[in-house]
Scaffold this motif. Structure first.
Motif, PDB file in Angstrom:
ATOM      1  N   ASP A 119      47.961 -13.012  30.894  1.00 10.78           N
ATOM      2  CA  ASP A 119      48.156 -11.565  30.821  1.00 10.78           C
ATOM      3  C   ASP A 119      48.400 -11.168  29.361  1.00 10.78           C
ATOM      4  O   ASP A 119      49.530 -11.159  28.885  1.00 10.78           O
ATOM      5  N   TYR A 120      47.333 -10.814  28.670  1.00 12.98           N
ATOM      6  CA  TYR A 120      47.414 -10.538  27.231  1.00 12.98           C
ATOM      7  C   TYR A 120      48.311  -9.336  26.938  1.00 12.98           C
ATOM      8  O   TYR A 120      49.109  -9.357  25.998  1.00 12.98           O
ATOM      9  N   GLU A 121      48.188  -8.285  27.757  1.00 14.62           N
ATOM     10  CA  GLU A 121      48.978  -7.068  27.518  1.00 14.62           C
ATOM     11  C   GLU A 121      50.478  -7.345  27.642  1.00 14.62           C
ATOM     12  O   GLU A 121      51.290  -6.812  26.896  1.00 14.62           O
ATOM     13  N   TYR A 122      50.832  -8.195  28.608  1.00 12.78           N
ATOM     14  CA  TYR A 122      52.239  -8.565  28.799  1.00 12.78           C
ATOM     15  C   TYR A 122      52.764  -9.320  27.573  1.00 12.78           C
ATOM     16  O   TYR A 122      53.848  -9.030  27.065  1.00 12.78           O
ATOM     17  N   ILE A 123      51.961 -10.268  27.095  1.00 10.33           N
ATOM     18  CA  ILE A 123      52.345 -11.064  25.910  1.00 10.33           C
ATOM     19  C   ILE A 123      52.454 -10.150  24.692  1.00 10.33           C
ATOM     20  O   ILE A 123      53.369 -10.271  23.877  1.00 10.33           O
ATOM     21  N   LYS A 124      51.523  -9.198  24.585  1.00  5.89           N
ATOM     22  CA  LYS A 124      51.532  -8.242  23.465  1.00  5.89           C
ATOM     23  C   LYS A 124      52.841  -7.450  23.480  1.00  5.89           C
ATOM     24  O   LYS A 124      53.520  -7.318  22.451  1.00  5.89           O
ATOM     25  N   LYS A 125      53.244  -6.967  24.663  1.00  2.00           N
ATOM     26  CA  LYS A 125      54.476  -6.192  24.799  1.00  2.00           C
ATOM     27  C   LYS A 125      55.688  -7.057  24.431  1.00  2.00           C
ATOM     28  O   LYS A 125      56.594  -6.614  23.719  1.00  2.00           O
ATOM     29  N   LYS A 126      55.696  -8.302  24.902  1.00  2.40           N
ATOM     30  CA  LYS A 126      56.802  -9.223  24.600  1.00  2.40           C
ATOM     31  C   LYS A 126      56.913  -9.452  23.084  1.00  2.40           C
ATOM     32  O   LYS A 126      58.005  -9.464  22.526  1.00  2.40           O
ATOM     33  N   ALA A 127      55.760  -9.670  22.441  1.00  2.00           N
ATOM     34  CA  ALA A 127      55.748  -9.916  20.989  1.00  2.00           C
ATOM     35  C   ALA A 127      56.225  -8.680  20.239  1.00  2.00           C
ATOM     36  O   ALA A 127      57.008  -8.769  19.290  1.00  2.00           O
ATOM     37  N   PRO A 161      56.981  -1.990  16.389  1.00  2.47           N
ATOM     38  CA  PRO A 161      56.011  -2.874  17.058  1.00  2.47           C
ATOM     39  C   PRO A 161      54.807  -3.235  16.185  1.00  2.47           C
ATOM     40  O   PRO A 161      54.149  -4.246  16.424  1.00  2.47           O
ATOM     41  N   ALA A 162      54.539  -2.425  15.147  1.00  2.00           N
ATOM     42  CA  ALA A 162      53.392  -2.701  14.271  1.00  2.00           C
ATOM     43  C   ALA A 162      53.539  -4.018  13.509  1.00  2.00           C
ATOM     44  O   ALA A 162      52.559  -4.587  13.027  1.00  2.00           O
ATOM     45  N   VAL A 163      54.783  -4.518  13.409  1.00  2.00           N
ATOM     46  CA  VAL A 163      55.004  -5.795  12.712  1.00  2.00           C
ATOM     47  C   VAL A 163      54.355  -6.943  13.497  1.00  2.00           C
ATOM     48  O   VAL A 163      53.973  -7.964  12.934  1.00  2.00           O
ATOM     49  N   ALA A 164      54.209  -6.758  14.813  1.00  2.00           N
ATOM     50  CA  ALA A 164      53.541  -7.772  15.649  1.00  2.00           C
ATOM     51  C   ALA A 164      52.033  -7.611  15.494  1.00  2.00           C
ATOM     52  O   ALA A 164      51.373  -6.889  16.235  1.00  2.00           O
ATOM     53  N   THR A 165      51.485  -8.285  14.495  1.00  2.00           N
ATOM     54  CA  THR A 165      50.053  -8.187  14.205  1.00  2.00           C
ATOM     55  C   THR A 165      49.243  -8.854  15.321  1.00  2.00           C
ATOM     56  O   THR A 165      49.775  -9.642  16.107  1.00  2.00           O
ATOM     57  N   LYS A 166      47.959  -8.553  15.346  1.00  2.00           N
ATOM     58  CA  LYS A 166      47.078  -9.173  16.353  1.00  2.00           C
ATOM     59  C   LYS A 166      47.099 -10.690  16.196  1.00  2.00           C
ATOM     60  O   LYS A 166      47.122 -11.439  17.186  1.00  2.00           O
ATOM     61  N   GLU A 167      47.132 -11.134  14.951  1.00  2.00           N
ATOM     62  CA  GLU A 167      47.148 -12.582  14.675  1.00  2.00           C
ATOM     63  C   GLU A 167      48.392 -13.230  15.305  1.00  2.00           C
ATOM     64  O   GLU A 167      48.317 -14.285  15.937  1.00  2.00           O
ATOM     65  N   LEU A 168      49.529 -12.584  15.147  1.00  2.00           N
ATOM     66  CA  LEU A 168      50.785 -13.103  15.709  1.00  2.00           C
ATOM     67  C   LEU A 168      50.726 -13.110  17.237  1.00  2.00           C
ATOM     68  O   LEU A 168      51.092 -14.092  17.883  1.00  2.00           O
ATOM     69  N   GLU A 226      48.075 -17.879  22.823  1.00  2.00           N
ATOM     70  CA  GLU A 226      47.480 -19.237  22.864  1.00  2.00           C
ATOM     71  C   GLU A 226      48.535 -20.251  23.306  1.00  2.00           C
ATOM     72  O   GLU A 226      48.268 -21.136  24.125  1.00  2.00           O
ATOM     73  N   SER A 227      49.770 -20.099  22.825  1.00  2.00           N
ATOM     74  CA  SER A 227      50.846 -21.034  23.169  1.00  2.00           C
ATOM     75  C   SER A 227      51.167 -21.013  24.654  1.00  2.00           C
ATOM     76  O   SER A 227      51.328 -22.055  25.270  1.00  2.00           O
TER      77      SER A 227
END
Length: 256
Positions: free
Chosen positions: A133-141, A148-155, A161-162
């Motif tokens: 669930d990419y969106e869930y991981i994105k929200k967590k990050a 929230p902008a500090v959480a770059t796509k790369e991060l 992936e982990s």
């Protein structure tokens, strides 16, 4: 960071600068680059900055715990031929630094923790691994930071992936359980090392009252707050983090 990255024996680490050694411990989902600003600043100010890669995902599952990582850090310090060091840790890295200080107080001249686990363990996240669930991981990050902008796509991609790697996921859960087992509340009052606590006022992972509890339980601690700041102060407000750390280092005459 790459030009200062070294591999020797079983250790991989970043090293820059000369002077008083500061050994930096990254968190569970963190990497060496989280400390770019700290490393580039203090390596020009009379400090030797050393950031080992912690074997979070490569260590035998039976040694995937806070205590074993603390021993790994002690072995690394010995390997580097260092007598005493200042230890700086974020999140799980802070917990490892605390446990290392409990086990090997003679090795630690000073301690710096930021967003550290060790008292409050939802830091690891109970609902954490929703694989796929990419969106869930994105929200967590994004929740790690005030902005929230500090959480770059790369991060975000790295975290995604982990948690989608079965072995890494098992190790993550193993470490989370270990962190709960190795609660430090009873140990902290016996730990007399000078400690700098730098905390984000808006940390959702390890909330502000955790910092207050650390400050209450550690006999020789100083607590600094950073406003509009989440769980990784050294990434979100690098200049302010460096200024506070430098102020503490200047005011505290550490026995290095």
């Amino acid at each position: 960071m790459e030009k200062n990255y070294k591999k020797e024996g079983r250790y991989s680490y970043y090293e820059a600068g000369e002077g008083i050694p500061i050994v930096i411990l990254h968190g569970l989902m963190g990497g060496l680059s989280n400390f770019d600003a700290v490393a580039s600043y203090f390596s020009t100010k009379g400090y030797k900055i050393i950031i080992p890669d912690l074997p979070i995902y490569t260590q035998n599952i039976l040694k995937t715990n806070v205590k074993s990582f603390a021993k790994y850090v002690k072995d690394f310090i010995t390997f580097k031929g260092l007598e005493r060091v200042i230890l700086l840790g974020n999140s799980l890295g802070g917990h490892i630094a605390l446990y290392h200080t409990k086990m090997y107080p003679e090795k630690v001249a000073g301690l710096v923790i930021t967003g550290s686990s060790g008292l409050y363990e939802s830091a690891m996240g109970d609902s954490y691994p929703k694989r796929g669930d990419y969106e869930y991981i994105k929200k967590k990050a994004e929740d790690v930071f005030y902005d929230p902008a500090v959480a770059t796509k790369e991060l975000i991609d790295e975290v995604y992936e982990s948690v989608n790697d079965r072995i890494k996921l098992i190790k993550t859960l193993t470490i989370a359980k270990s962190a709960i087992r190795h609660n430090m509340a009873k140990d902290l009052p016996k730990m007399h090392v000078q400690t700098c606590i730098i905390w984000g006022k808006n940390d959702k992972v390890t909330p502000p009252d955790v910092a207050e509890e650390f400050n209450k339980l550690l006999p020789n601690s100083t607590l600094y707050w950073i406003d509009k700041c989440g769980h990784a102060a050294m990434m979100e407000h690098p200049d302010e983090f460096n200024n506070l750390l430098e102020e503490w280092l200047t005011n505290t005459h550490l026995p290095v």
